[in-house]
Design an enzyme around this catalytic site. Structure first.
Site, mmCIF file in Angstrom:
data_model
loop_
_atom_site.group_PDB
_atom_site.id
_atom_site.type_symbol
_atom_site.label_atom_id
_atom_site.label_comp_id
_atom_site.label_asym_id
_atom_site.label_seq_id
_atom_site.Cartn_x
_atom_site.Cartn_y
_atom_site.Cartn_z
ATOM 1 N N LYS A 155 12.859 10.371 10.640
ATOM 2 C CA LYS A 155 12.263 9.025 10.631
ATOM 3 C C LYS A 155 13.284 7.928 10.891
ATOM 4 C CE LYS A 155 8.428 9.864 7.485
ATOM 5 N NZ LYS A 155 7.617 9.248 6.416
ATOM 6 N N ARG A 167 0.859 -1.189 0.000
ATOM 7 C CA ARG A 167 0.000 0.000 0.000
ATOM 8 C C ARG A 167 0.887 1.227 0.000
ATOM 9 N NH1 ARG A 167 -2.566 0.454 5.096
ATOM 10 N NH2 ARG A 167 -1.154 2.190 5.405
ATOM 11 N N ARG A 205 -7.448 7.561 5.324
ATOM 12 C CA ARG A 205 -7.427 7.706 6.788
ATOM 13 C C ARG A 205 -7.326 9.191 7.105
ATOM 14 N NH1 ARG A 205 -2.245 4.711 8.354
ATOM 15 N NH2 ARG A 205 -1.705 5.410 6.264
ATOM 16 N N LYS A 208 12.511 2.834 5.204
ATOM 17 C CA LYS A 208 12.589 4.284 4.962
ATOM 18 C C LYS A 208 13.921 4.636 4.283
ATOM 19 C CE LYS A 208 8.826 5.072 7.704
ATOM 20 N NZ LYS A 208 8.138 3.785 7.777
ATOM 21 N N SER A 268 -2.506 -2.948 5.976
ATOM 22 C CA SER A 268 -3.806 -3.362 6.515
ATOM 23 C C SER A 268 -4.950 -2.441 6.102
ATOM 24 C CB SER A 268 -3.721 -3.459 8.034
ATOM 25 O OG SER A 268 -3.468 -2.204 8.585
ATOM 26 N N GLU A 286 5.009 7.041 2.327
ATOM 27 C CA GLU A 286 5.821 5.824 2.380
ATOM 28 C C GLU A 286 5.104 4.737 1.598
ATOM 29 O OE1 GLU A 286 5.941 3.444 5.854
ATOM 30 O OE2 GLU A 286 3.834 3.767 6.323
ATOM 31 N N GLU A 346 8.194 0.730 11.443
ATOM 32 C CA GLU A 346 6.870 0.686 10.855
ATOM 33 C C GLU A 346 5.842 0.703 11.969
ATOM 34 O OE1 GLU A 346 6.422 0.751 7.696
ATOM 35 O OE2 GLU A 346 8.537 0.562 7.204
ATOM 36 N N GLY A 347 4.629 1.067 11.625
ATOM 37 C CA GLY A 347 3.548 0.923 12.592
ATOM 38 C C GLY A 347 3.094 2.208 13.244
ATOM 39 N N ASN A 388 4.188 0.622 2.074
ATOM 40 C CA ASN A 388 4.167 -0.482 3.036
ATOM 41 C C ASN A 388 4.258 -1.789 2.271
ATOM 42 O OD1 ASN A 388 3.386 1.180 5.492
ATOM 43 N ND2 ASN A 388 1.742 1.672 4.076
HETATM 44 P P1 ADP Z 1 4.945 4.272 9.629
HETATM 45 O O1 ADP Z 1 5.730 3.224 8.956
HETATM 46 O O2 ADP Z 1 5.168 4.316 11.085
HETATM 47 O O3 ADP Z 1 3.505 4.249 9.236
HETATM 48 P P2 ADP Z 1 5.060 6.761 8.153
HETATM 49 O O4 ADP Z 1 6.180 7.223 7.328
HETATM 50 O O5 ADP Z 1 3.836 6.345 7.440
HETATM 51 O O6 ADP Z 1 5.592 5.633 9.108
HETATM 52 O O7 ADP Z 1 4.693 7.915 9.180
HETATM 53 C C1 ADP Z 1 3.654 7.779 10.123
HETATM 54 C C2 ADP Z 1 2.693 8.958 10.035
HETATM 55 O O8 ADP Z 1 3.401 10.188 10.222
HETATM 56 C C3 ADP Z 1 2.017 9.093 8.697
HETATM 57 O O9 ADP Z 1 0.841 8.310 8.652
HETATM 58 C C4 ADP Z 1 1.743 10.585 8.628
HETATM 59 O O10 ADP Z 1 0.569 10.892 9.372
HETATM 60 C C5 ADP Z 1 2.917 11.187 9.361
HETATM 61 N N1 ADP Z 1 3.987 11.551 8.408
HETATM 62 C C6 ADP Z 1 4.976 10.755 7.967
HETATM 63 N N2 ADP Z 1 5.765 11.382 7.096
HETATM 64 C C7 ADP Z 1 5.285 12.620 6.982
HETATM 65 C C8 ADP Z 1 5.668 13.772 6.224
HETATM 66 N N3 ADP Z 1 6.725 13.754 5.425
HETATM 67 N N4 ADP Z 1 4.913 14.898 6.350
HETATM 68 C C9 ADP Z 1 3.843 14.935 7.157
HETATM 69 N N5 ADP Z 1 3.442 13.890 7.905
HETATM 70 C C10 ADP Z 1 4.139 12.746 7.824
HETATM 71 MG MG MG Z 2 2.646 4.800 7.490
#
Ligand code: ADP
Ligand code: MG
Length: 525
Positions: free
Chosen positions: A415, A176, A501, A356, A202, A195, A419-420, A197
């Site tokens: 970052k 996803r 979401r 990442k 899910s 990102e 994940e999660g 996944n």
């Molecule tokens: P994870 O693998 O923990 O889901 P993500 O990269 O999806 O990591 O980051 C988790 C959450 O943080 C995302 O769902 C989003 O809400 C926020 N986020 C992540 N990267 C960004 C970004 N570059 N700008 C704004 N919000 C972000």
């Molecule tokens: Mg995410």
């Protein structure tokens, strides 16, 4: 990755929800974007009348009406099977509640929705290309694995499997790709990837059940035209098609699908949606924990995988993406699974392709061209969705990124390789972490990313036990992708649906499982 927002392992009962015709055709062969069956680019005059450039305008003013609508919406969600197990009883389905969701669908520009769908098959090919490129993975992760123990352990398994020789010949990707809508200088929204996944992506099951809920809300308001604009969606069906194709190519009529499950799984109904689709095709799924695999899993001399004496064709991970999910025994179990010829979804290389660090390296000039040679249009489509991504490896480039982030902290996200949800650092916390990390090699276990700033809008986030109130929100759009490769031949590559979401703006991070984001539907404008 997937879903810590989802990581409470989230959930399903399929017979109780109506099946809608998908609005988007999914291409059943490589490279085919068929596009929407009906135009979704029209502005609805009715919506514009109620002042809906970014939201539902006057509908959000009437508190009494909102409460009555919320009661109706919650009852419909329960009836549709938009369900989670409870925090108190995460291993039992005796008492369940509704998965949190928005009262109204959120407005999403049709052009960005189409762009996200159109680039999904490119992302499938890209992930698959990365997973097959040992030199790229090794070079990209070399600094990270020195400092990040979790990535290092995954990488170790990868190296062991490579050394022994990969027994698996069919590969299955269920991913996803997640996006937010960056506000341009001129105010127009742009699609930017957050990102991708590649493990345990899910909510494909529950996402098929929420359109009926939002249609219901709009129908209660006599907004039947608006209700008809809510897109139908059935990701779990497409995910199950991928598993089915892989299972067929494995070629053993009695072999099973092994779903690696967590002991405490609030999101069981989401997972059951896929299981139900498979069972309807007479493909049997067994749910087992890593601990069970450690105790009862075995390989024969051809490295065929057996669980409780039964052959396994496909291993589908809904666990194994966070350090806390691995005991010593669980790592042993993962290694056993990876050594087998069963079709892992994902195999260890594909899990690493979703880190990442890999995402950051993919944004470096020339890398996409190297991975997808002779495909400039694919490269351009992919690159158009990339936000700014910066390496923090020791050296001038990393120093420069840190200086820029410290000078403008609100424009960056720090970052780690996790994940999660809930792991990233923002604002003052990011500044403190960077000050602490900047002279240490530990910084290589992180990446820096440009912070995406979408335009906020009003909506109500409905959660069990919470009052109904309007809050300022932002959304994240995910597109589910499926591909199957046999040897060197890609035999399936498609997009299979979406997930929206939405969360309140005061939360920088976190998903549905983390109790931050809630399920939503795009209302195309
Ligand atoms: P994870 O693998 O923990 O889901 P993500 O990269 O999806 O990591 O980051 C988790 C959450 O943080 C995302 O769902 C989003 O809400 C926020 N986020 C992540 N990267 C960004 C970004 N570059 N700008 C704004 N919000 C972000
Ligand atoms: Mg995410």
């Amino acid at each position: 990755m997937l879903c810590q927002a989802f990581h409470f392992a989230l959930m399903e009962v399929e017979s109780c929800h109506p099946v809608f015709t998908p609005l988007y055709h999914t291409a059943s062969f490589i490279g085919c974007w068929v596009g929407p069956r009906q135009p979704i680019t029209n502005h609805s005059p009715l919506l514009l009348q109620v002042g809906m450039a970014t939201g539902w305008g006057s509908l959000l003013q009437d508190e009494q009406q909102l409460e009555e609508l919320a009661r109706q919406a919650v009852d419909r969600a329960l009836a549709e099977g938009v369900l989670l197990r409870t925090l108190q009883e995460p291993s039992s389905s005796d008492v369940v509640s509704y998965a949190p969701f928005t009262l109204f669908p959120s407005l999403v520009p049709s052009a960005l929705l189409e762009q996200a769908y159109a680039v999904q098959m490119d992302f499938n090919m890209l992930v698959d290309a990365v997973s097959q490129n040992a030199a790229f993975l090794e070079q990209t992760l070399s600094s990270t694995i020195k400092r990040d123990n979790f990535t290092a352990r995954l990488f170790n398994i990868y190296k062991q499997v490579l050394k022994e020789g990969i027994a698996q010949t069919v590969f299955l990707g269920l991913n996803r790709s997640d996006y937010m809508f960056q506000r341009n200088a001129d105010g127009s929204p742009v699609l930017k990837q957050i990102e991708i996944n590649t493990i345990s992506a899910s909510f494909g099951g529950l996402a098929s059940r929420t359109p009926a809920v939002h249609r219901h809300v709009l129908n209660v308001l006599s907004k039947t035209k608006e209700a008809a604009k809510i897109l139908s969606n059935n990701p779990s069906k497409g995910l199950a098609q991928g598993i089915t194709k892989a299972w067929e190519l494995y070629g053993s009529a009695n072999a099973l699908v092994l779903l690696i499950a967590q002991e405490k799984e609030r999101n069981i109904f989401d997972q059951r949606a896929i299981e139900n689709e498979l069972l309807a095709k007479n493909i049997h799924v067994i749910r087992r924990r890593f601990e069970d695999v450690f105790e009862k899993g075995s390989l024969d001399q051809d490295r065929r995988l057996f669980m409780d004496g039964q052959e396994v064709a496909v291993v589908y991970f809904r666990d194994g993406y966070m350090p806390s999910q691995y005991s010593v025994q669980n790592w042993e179990a993962r290694l056993l699974l990876e050594r087998s010829c069963a079709i892992k979804c994902p195999d260890i290389a594909t899990q690493l392709a979703g880190t990442k660090k890999v995402q950051q390296e993919l944004s470096r000039m020339g890398v996409l061209e190297m991975l997808l040679p002779g495909q400039p249009e694919t490269v351009a489509r992919l690159r158009a969705t990339f936000a700014g991504l910066y390496s923090l490896d020791m050296g001038e480039e990393g120093d420069q990124a840190i200086t820029e982030a410290l000078a403008a902290p609100s424009q960056f996200v720090l970052k780690p390789q996790r994940e999660g949800g809930g792991n990233n650092l923002y604002g003052e916390e990011m500044v403190q972490a960077l000050e602490h990390l900047k002279d240490s090699e530990e910084r290589a276990s992180y990446i820096l990313m440009e912070k995406i700033e979408p335009e906020p809008f009003g909506n109500c986030l409905l959660r069990p036990g919470s009052p109904v109130r309007v809050v300022q929100c932002i959304s994240e759009l995910g597109i589910f992708g499926v591909y199957v490769r046999q040897g060197k031949t890609l035999v399936m590559n498609k997009h299979v649906g979406h997930l929206l979401r939405t969360k309140a703006i005061e939360h920088a991070d976190g998903g549905v499982a983390a109790g931050v984001a809630v399920l939503d539907n795009p209302y195309p404008v």
